[in-house]
Enzyme design. Structure first.
Site, PDB file in Angstrom:
ATOM      1  N   SER A  42       2.072   9.771   5.546  1.00 57.81           N
ATOM      2  CA  SER A  42       2.620   9.560   6.881  1.00 57.81           C
ATOM      3  C   SER A  42       3.618   8.419   6.778  1.00 57.81           C
ATOM      4  O   SER A  42       3.263   7.246   6.869  1.00 57.81           O
ATOM      5  CB  SER A  42       1.476   9.208   7.856  1.00 57.81           C
ATOM      6  OG  SER A  42       1.987   8.845   9.111  1.00 57.81           O
ATOM      7  N   HIS A 155      -3.779  12.831   7.231  1.00 63.32           N
ATOM      8  CA  HIS A 155      -4.663  12.462   6.133  1.00 63.32           C
ATOM      9  C   HIS A 155      -5.862  13.385   5.982  1.00 63.32           C
ATOM     10  O   HIS A 155      -6.712  13.173   5.117  1.00 63.32           O
ATOM     11  CB  HIS A 155      -5.171  11.020   6.315  1.00 63.32           C
ATOM     12  CG  HIS A 155      -4.097  10.000   6.127  1.00 63.32           C
ATOM     13  ND1 HIS A 155      -4.309   8.664   6.333  1.00 63.32           N
ATOM     14  CD2 HIS A 155      -2.795  10.131   5.755  1.00 63.32           C
ATOM     15  CE1 HIS A 155      -3.176   8.013   6.101  1.00 63.32           C
ATOM     16  NE2 HIS A 155      -2.256   8.885   5.745  1.00 63.32           N
ATOM     17  N   GLN A 163      -4.863   9.554  13.323  1.00 65.64           N
ATOM     18  CA  GLN A 163      -4.954   9.530  11.863  1.00 65.64           C
ATOM     19  C   GLN A 163      -6.155   8.754  11.339  1.00 65.64           C
ATOM     20  O   GLN A 163      -6.745   9.147  10.330  1.00 65.64           O
ATOM     21  CB  GLN A 163      -3.668   8.922  11.297  1.00 65.64           C
ATOM     22  CG  GLN A 163      -3.523   9.047   9.798  1.00 65.64           C
ATOM     23  CD  GLN A 163      -2.094   8.826   9.377  1.00 65.64           C
ATOM     24  OE1 GLN A 163      -1.285   9.739   9.366  1.00 65.64           O
ATOM     25  NE2 GLN A 163      -1.761   7.592   9.051  1.00 65.64           N
ATOM     26  N   GLU A 164      -6.495   7.646  11.978  1.00 64.30           N
ATOM     27  CA  GLU A 164      -7.590   6.825  11.457  1.00 64.30           C
ATOM     28  C   GLU A 164      -8.440   6.237  12.589  1.00 64.30           C
ATOM     29  O   GLU A 164      -7.909   5.731  13.572  1.00 64.30           O
ATOM     30  CB  GLU A 164      -7.048   5.667  10.613  1.00 64.30           C
ATOM     31  CG  GLU A 164      -6.279   6.089   9.385  1.00 64.30           C
ATOM     32  CD  GLU A 164      -5.728   4.882   8.635  1.00 64.30           C
ATOM     33  OE1 GLU A 164      -6.473   3.904   8.461  1.00 64.30           O
ATOM     34  OE2 GLU A 164      -4.549   4.915   8.244  1.00 64.30           O
ATOM     35  N   GLU A 205      -7.991   8.934   2.499  1.00 71.15           N
ATOM     36  CA  GLU A 205      -8.350   7.527   2.375  1.00 71.15           C
ATOM     37  C   GLU A 205      -9.853   7.291   2.337  1.00 71.15           C
ATOM     38  O   GLU A 205     -10.325   6.170   2.505  1.00 71.15           O
ATOM     39  CB  GLU A 205      -7.697   6.727   3.505  1.00 71.15           C
ATOM     40  CG  GLU A 205      -6.177   6.796   3.420  1.00 71.15           C
ATOM     41  CD  GLU A 205      -5.469   6.009   4.488  1.00 71.15           C
ATOM     42  OE1 GLU A 205      -6.140   5.462   5.386  1.00 71.15           O
ATOM     43  OE2 GLU A 205      -4.230   5.929   4.436  1.00 71.15           O
ATOM     44  N   ASP A 242      -5.627   4.047  14.350  1.00 69.85           N
ATOM     45  CA  ASP A 242      -4.254   4.280  13.906  1.00 69.85           C
ATOM     46  C   ASP A 242      -3.880   5.661  14.423  1.00 69.85           C
ATOM     47  O   ASP A 242      -4.320   6.681  13.892  1.00 69.85           O
ATOM     48  CB  ASP A 242      -4.157   4.229  12.376  1.00 69.85           C
ATOM     49  CG  ASP A 242      -2.756   4.592  11.878  1.00 69.85           C
ATOM     50  OD1 ASP A 242      -1.847   4.744  12.719  1.00 69.85           O
ATOM     51  OD2 ASP A 242      -2.577   4.715  10.651  1.00 69.85           O
ATOM     52  N   GLU A 290      -2.871   0.888  16.206  1.00 69.59           N
ATOM     53  CA  GLU A 290      -1.683   0.943  15.348  1.00 69.59           C
ATOM     54  C   GLU A 290      -0.856   2.187  15.665  1.00 69.59           C
ATOM     55  O   GLU A 290      -1.416   3.257  15.936  1.00 69.59           O
ATOM     56  CB  GLU A 290      -2.141   0.972  13.886  1.00 69.59           C
ATOM     57  CG  GLU A 290      -1.039   1.111  12.862  1.00 69.59           C
ATOM     58  CD  GLU A 290      -1.599   1.313  11.463  1.00 69.59           C
ATOM     59  OE1 GLU A 290      -0.928   1.978  10.647  1.00 69.59           O
ATOM     60  OE2 GLU A 290      -2.718   0.825  11.181  1.00 69.59           O
ATOM     61  N   ASP A 316       3.549  -0.103  12.468  1.00 72.23           N
ATOM     62  CA  ASP A 316       3.649   0.323  11.078  1.00 72.23           C
ATOM     63  C   ASP A 316       4.976   1.048  10.895  1.00 72.23           C
ATOM     64  O   ASP A 316       5.954   0.472  10.439  1.00 72.23           O
ATOM     65  CB  ASP A 316       2.461   1.213  10.712  1.00 72.23           C
ATOM     66  CG  ASP A 316       2.566   1.822   9.323  1.00 72.23           C
ATOM     67  OD1 ASP A 316       3.369   1.317   8.505  1.00 72.23           O
ATOM     68  OD2 ASP A 316       1.861   2.808   9.032  1.00 72.23           O
ATOM     69  N   LYS A 341       3.190  -3.095   4.135  1.00 70.47           N
ATOM     70  CA  LYS A 341       3.068  -2.179   2.995  1.00 70.47           C
ATOM     71  C   LYS A 341       4.192  -2.490   2.014  1.00 70.47           C
ATOM     72  O   LYS A 341       5.372  -2.345   2.346  1.00 70.47           O
ATOM     73  CB  LYS A 341       3.168  -0.723   3.473  1.00 70.47           C
ATOM     74  CG  LYS A 341       2.014  -0.280   4.364  1.00 70.47           C
ATOM     75  CD  LYS A 341       2.273   1.130   4.893  1.00 70.47           C
ATOM     76  CE  LYS A 341       1.087   1.669   5.681  1.00 70.47           C
ATOM     77  NZ  LYS A 341       1.390   2.979   6.302  1.00 70.47           N
ATOM     78  N   HIS A 369      -2.844  -0.609   2.314  1.00 77.66           N
ATOM     79  CA  HIS A 369      -2.686   0.373   1.250  1.00 77.66           C
ATOM     80  C   HIS A 369      -1.789   1.503   1.733  1.00 77.66           C
ATOM     81  O   HIS A 369      -1.245   1.463   2.824  1.00 77.66           O
ATOM     82  CB  HIS A 369      -4.055   0.921   0.853  1.00 77.66           C
ATOM     83  CG  HIS A 369      -4.741   1.647   1.986  1.00 77.66           C
ATOM     84  ND1 HIS A 369      -5.773   2.525   1.805  1.00 77.66           N
ATOM     85  CD2 HIS A 369      -4.539   1.629   3.338  1.00 77.66           C
ATOM     86  CE1 HIS A 369      -6.175   3.004   2.962  1.00 77.66           C
ATOM     87  NE2 HIS A 369      -5.441   2.475   3.907  1.00 77.66           N
ATOM     88  N   ARG A 370      -1.663   2.579   0.916  1.00 77.30           N
ATOM     89  CA  ARG A 370      -1.042   3.820   1.324  1.00 77.30           C
ATOM     90  C   ARG A 370      -2.037   4.954   1.086  1.00 77.30           C
ATOM     91  O   ARG A 370      -3.026   4.794   0.377  1.00 77.30           O
ATOM     92  CB  ARG A 370       0.242   4.114   0.522  1.00 77.30           C
ATOM     93  CG  ARG A 370       1.357   3.104   0.661  1.00 77.30           C
ATOM     94  CD  ARG A 370       1.769   2.781   2.083  1.00 77.30           C
ATOM     95  NE  ARG A 370       2.232   3.885   2.894  1.00 77.30           N
ATOM     96  CZ  ARG A 370       3.497   4.102   3.221  1.00 77.30           C
ATOM     97  NH1 ARG A 370       4.448   3.299   2.770  1.00 77.30           N
ATOM     98  NH2 ARG A 370       3.826   5.112   4.016  1.00 77.30           N
ATOM     99  N   SER A 371      -1.752   6.105   1.662  1.00 77.91           N
ATOM    100  CA  SER A 371      -2.676   7.229   1.491  1.00 77.91           C
ATOM    101  C   SER A 371      -2.712   7.706   0.041  1.00 77.91           C
ATOM    102  O   SER A 371      -3.736   8.167  -0.456  1.00 77.91           O
ATOM    103  CB  SER A 371      -2.289   8.389   2.415  1.00 77.91           C
ATOM    104  OG  SER A 371      -0.948   8.768   2.192  1.00 77.91           O
ATOM    105  N   LYS A 392      -6.337  -3.592   5.305  1.00 81.25           N
ATOM    106  CA  LYS A 392      -6.632  -2.193   5.594  1.00 81.25           C
ATOM    107  C   LYS A 392      -6.492  -1.438   4.279  1.00 81.25           C
ATOM    108  O   LYS A 392      -5.384  -1.219   3.796  1.00 81.25           O
ATOM    109  CB  LYS A 392      -5.635  -1.689   6.640  1.00 81.25           C
ATOM    110  CG  LYS A 392      -5.783  -0.234   7.029  1.00 81.25           C
ATOM    111  CD  LYS A 392      -4.713   0.123   8.044  1.00 81.25           C
ATOM    112  CE  LYS A 392      -4.635   1.622   8.232  1.00 81.25           C
ATOM    113  NZ  LYS A 392      -3.532   2.020   9.113  1.00 81.25           N
TER     114      LYS A 392
END
Length: 417
Positions: A42, A155, A163-164, A205, A242, A290, A316, A341, A369-371, A392
């Site tokens: 993403s 994700h 997403q999260e 993730e 998120d 987020e 983000d 990031k 982090h990243r996915s 995160k």
């Protein structure tokens, strides 16, 4: 002065089985270092560009052989014989060599891998842990983890639009305790999902990816799991979201359209999306949201910042770790926090400048982090070194995520000594 003797690169795989870069650096006095570069799924449209080969015969066009050649060719030629302690000058030299605003010539993945390897070499040559080398004489602190326990959006292949769904163990007295609380809630959630005959497969993730009817069902499951694990929602553990709203924003219609929730699709204006989030925050102990709106919906973000400014509003895709976009947010009083990031901007130096700009203007920072991750733990040291206060780095499964938590346990022990 420890001078660079050689820089090599290798095409490796990230946590999704997609190619990425590992860089190896050697100094003239025999010090070696390496760094792996993460990759996002993403991604914000204003991010620095990771260079891909686009050769359909290799990895469906996602190979990074050219980026590796750029490391071993022009970048190595530029940096050989220069001191690893000149981080800012070396990063700027690579930026100048690339010559583009988004690093699309050499590739942000190539540049970042070298930048991080330089920092690691500098730490080794100084006989310092990485976090201490980055921090220099500045204050360091252990971060509060933001743990992704339910995945959706880009994700996960499920019906959840956001997403999260994360938990924040804010009541824990130290990092090891916070990690334990999160792990216990994670395992309790797994039990609860099994009891409801819902899948316990995980997303990119490491969070669970069940098919749920709504965002509220996900939130109810999390509250139930926090309580079943013996903790108090809001007082000891809070919830963070998120939304990754750019993923379900219709640019033509300028509306937020939920297509994954087939039984209850919706179409919301910016104002309606803000009202919906405000409702969720009143019903649940949510203290961080987020990417609540699209990265280019600045008017919507203004409404959000006015309506929900008492909680942490994280940009983000909105800010992409870029001081130019962050400064616009500061000037227009939009959001109050930024996700950091490394590969969104492409060098350690630019990342540190963005963090400094945020902190000078009372914006909170969340190191992320990243996915598509690797076993590299650089962001754990970065979170401690920059006194960020939050990290995160995924769920309590998948070794690429857990590696960061384990590195933080190691740093915590170091600091306590």
């Amino acid at each position: 002065m420890s001078k660079i003797q050689s820089i090599q690169a290798l095409e490796i795989l990230d946590s999704r089985g997609t190619p990425t870069i590992q860089v190896f650096l050697r100094t003239e006095d025999g010090i070696t270092s390496s760094a792996c570069v993460p990759s996002g799924a993403s991604t914000g449209e204003h991010e620095a560009i990771e260079l891909r080969d686009k050769d359909p015969k290799r990895y469906f066009g996602k190979g990074v052989i050219q980026a590796c050649k750029n490391v071993e060719g022009p970048i190595q030629e530029l940096l050989i014989g220069r001191s690893v302690f000149d981080q800012e000058k070396l990063d700027q030299a690579m930026i100048d060599l690339d010559g583009t605003e988004n690093k699309s010539n050499l590739g942000a993945n190539a540049i970042l891998g070298v930048s991080l390897a330089i920092a690691r070499a500098g730490a080794k040559c100084s006989n310092l842990p990485l976090f201490q080398y980055i921090a220099q004489k500045n204050k360091v602190s252990m971060p509060t983890p933001m743990m992704n326990i339910i995945n959706g959006g880009a994700h996960a292949d499920n019906s959840i639009e956001f997403q999260e769904f994360m938990i924040r163990p804010i009541g824990a007295k130290n990092f090891p305790e916070a990690l334990r609380w999160g792990a216990e809630v994670f395992h309790q959630l797994k039990k609860n999902l099994k009891n409801k005959k819902l899948t316990t497969s995980v997303g990119d993730e490491g969070g669970f990816a069940p098919n749920l009817r709504s965002d509220q069902e996900a939130l109810d499951l999390i509250i139930q799991s926090i309580e079943s694990a013996g903790y108090k929602p809001e007082k000891e553990i809070t919830i963070a979201l998120d939304c990754a709203a750019s993923e379900f924003f219709d640019k033509k219609e300028q509306t937020y359209i939920a297509m994954k929730q087939e039984k209850s699709p919706y179409s919301r204006s910016s104002q309606e999306q803000v009202a919906y989030l405000k409702k969720l925050c009143s019903m649940y102990p949510i203290d961080s949201v987020e990417d609540a709106l699209d990265e280019n919906d600045w008017n919507g973000w203004k409404i959000l910042s006015q309506e929900l400014g008492d909680i942490q509003l994280v940009g983000d895709d909105l800010f992409v770790t870029n001081p130019k976009f962050l400064q616009k947010g500061i000037d227009e009083q939009i959001a109050n926090s930024i996700l950091i990031k490394l590969n969104q901007i492409g060098t350690l130096t630019e990342t540190l400048r963005t963090i400094k700009l945020a902190q000078q203007n009372n914006y909170k920072t969340v190191i992320s982090h990243r996915s598509g991750e690797t076993e590299d733990t650089f962001i754990a040291d970065l979170a401690v070194a920059t006194h960020s206060g939050q990290i995160k780095t995924g769920s309590l499964s998948r070794s690429d995520r857990v590696a960061k938590y384990n590195r933080l346990l190691e740093i915590d022990r170091w600091i306590r000594k």
